[in-house]
Design a protein around this motif. Sequence first.
Motif, PDB file in Angstrom:
ATOM      1  N   SER A  33      -3.003 -11.920  19.051  1.00 27.32           N
ATOM      2  CA  SER A  33      -4.280 -11.212  19.245  1.00 27.32           C
ATOM      3  C   SER A  33      -5.155 -11.295  18.004  1.00 27.32           C
ATOM      4  O   SER A  33      -6.368 -11.550  18.090  1.00 27.32           O
ATOM      5  N   LYS A  61      -0.988  -4.996   9.260  1.00 27.67           N
ATOM      6  CA  LYS A  61      -1.096  -4.824  10.709  1.00 27.67           C
ATOM      7  C   LYS A  61       0.284  -4.677  11.363  1.00 27.67           C
ATOM      8  O   LYS A  61       0.438  -4.880  12.560  1.00 27.67           O
ATOM      9  N   LYS A  99       6.292  -7.711  20.586  1.00 26.98           N
ATOM     10  CA  LYS A  99       5.218  -6.960  19.925  1.00 26.98           C
ATOM     11  C   LYS A  99       4.684  -7.713  18.709  1.00 26.98           C
ATOM     12  O   LYS A  99       3.469  -7.793  18.499  1.00 26.98           O
ATOM     13  N   TYR A 136       2.851 -10.922  19.989  1.00 26.63           N
ATOM     14  CA  TYR A 136       1.622 -10.556  20.697  1.00 26.63           C
ATOM     15  C   TYR A 136       0.552 -10.073  19.705  1.00 26.63           C
ATOM     16  O   TYR A 136      -0.626 -10.444  19.815  1.00 26.63           O
ATOM     17  N   SER A 137       0.956  -9.255  18.744  1.00 31.15           N
ATOM     18  CA  SER A 137       0.011  -8.748  17.737  1.00 31.15           C
ATOM     19  C   SER A 137      -0.553  -9.900  16.906  1.00 31.15           C
ATOM     20  O   SER A 137      -1.756  -9.957  16.639  1.00 31.15           O
ATOM     21  N   TYR A 138       0.333 -10.802  16.505  1.00 32.86           N
ATOM     22  CA  TYR A 138      -0.089 -11.963  15.720  1.00 32.86           C
ATOM     23  C   TYR A 138      -1.052 -12.836  16.517  1.00 32.86           C
ATOM     24  O   TYR A 138      -2.087 -13.289  16.002  1.00 32.86           O
ATOM     25  N   LEU A 174       1.455 -10.349   9.622  1.00 32.67           N
ATOM     26  CA  LEU A 174       1.075  -8.981   9.979  1.00 32.67           C
ATOM     27  C   LEU A 174       1.301  -8.033   8.814  1.00 32.67           C
ATOM     28  O   LEU A 174       0.496  -7.146   8.552  1.00 32.67           O
ATOM     29  N   SER A 205       4.486  -2.684  15.218  1.00 29.37           N
ATOM     30  CA  SER A 205       5.673  -3.528  15.406  1.00 29.37           C
ATOM     31  C   SER A 205       6.868  -2.967  14.647  1.00 29.37           C
ATOM     32  O   SER A 205       8.006  -3.027  15.120  1.00 29.37           O
TER      33      SER A 205
END
Length: 237
Positions: free
Chosen positions: A226, A143, A219, A222-224, A138, A147
């Motif tokens: 997605s 990104k 977070k 989940y971000s990774y 991220l 987070s």
Amino acid sequence: MNKLSLYEILSFMVPGYILISIVELYNQLVFSGNPLFNIKSDVEKSMLYLALSLFVGLAIHIFTFELIKLSEKKKKIFGWYNRIVYQTVQSLSKNNEFLIKIIPFLNKEYRKISKHDEDAVKESKAEYYLFDIAYFYLETNDKITASKNYQSLYFWFRNMFTISLFLIPFSLIVWLISFSDNFTCEERCYALTILIINTILIFIIAIITRWLRKKFVTKVLYSYYSIRIHEIDKNKK
């Protein structure tokens, strides 16, 4: 560094400033001393507070990391510290329904990207370095902002918990010393008030720290997840 980010302010400066303020509070209210920073110029005083807060905050942050490492090595003695402020990804994923669903996919991606020749873990258990891979992925792809906001808050409360951990015995000692003839009744009351506030706050801080750790880890993963799902779909097209 052109300006301090929210990460530096919450992680380092705020804990450092609070500790300096507590020392000043003891100095003036309990020990009836003169202000530690008796500087006439407000600008000079602000700059000194800024520099000292950053220095003290960084020292606390480094000490907290070393305490976590020590807790991992000496679990019987210091393991309780990690259980309060540093839940591992593996322990968090056991009781998180969402993480349980995505862990198998993340483990597969981890083995593909990291190319480590280590034995695969159980499907429902997160790989040991999975979180690190996700975090730096991220960060590399810019990104990480959302987070990192949770990380800033988590570091803030984790560092505050560490400060409170040492302030409570110190506050207790000062309160006991305040019964000597050198202290007034008012100073003794101030010492007791600070002790009570510290004792109450450490329990509140511990709860918030654990919650923020869970939100931060979730977070990041989940971000990774997605991003990787969307990238895979895009490549298929």
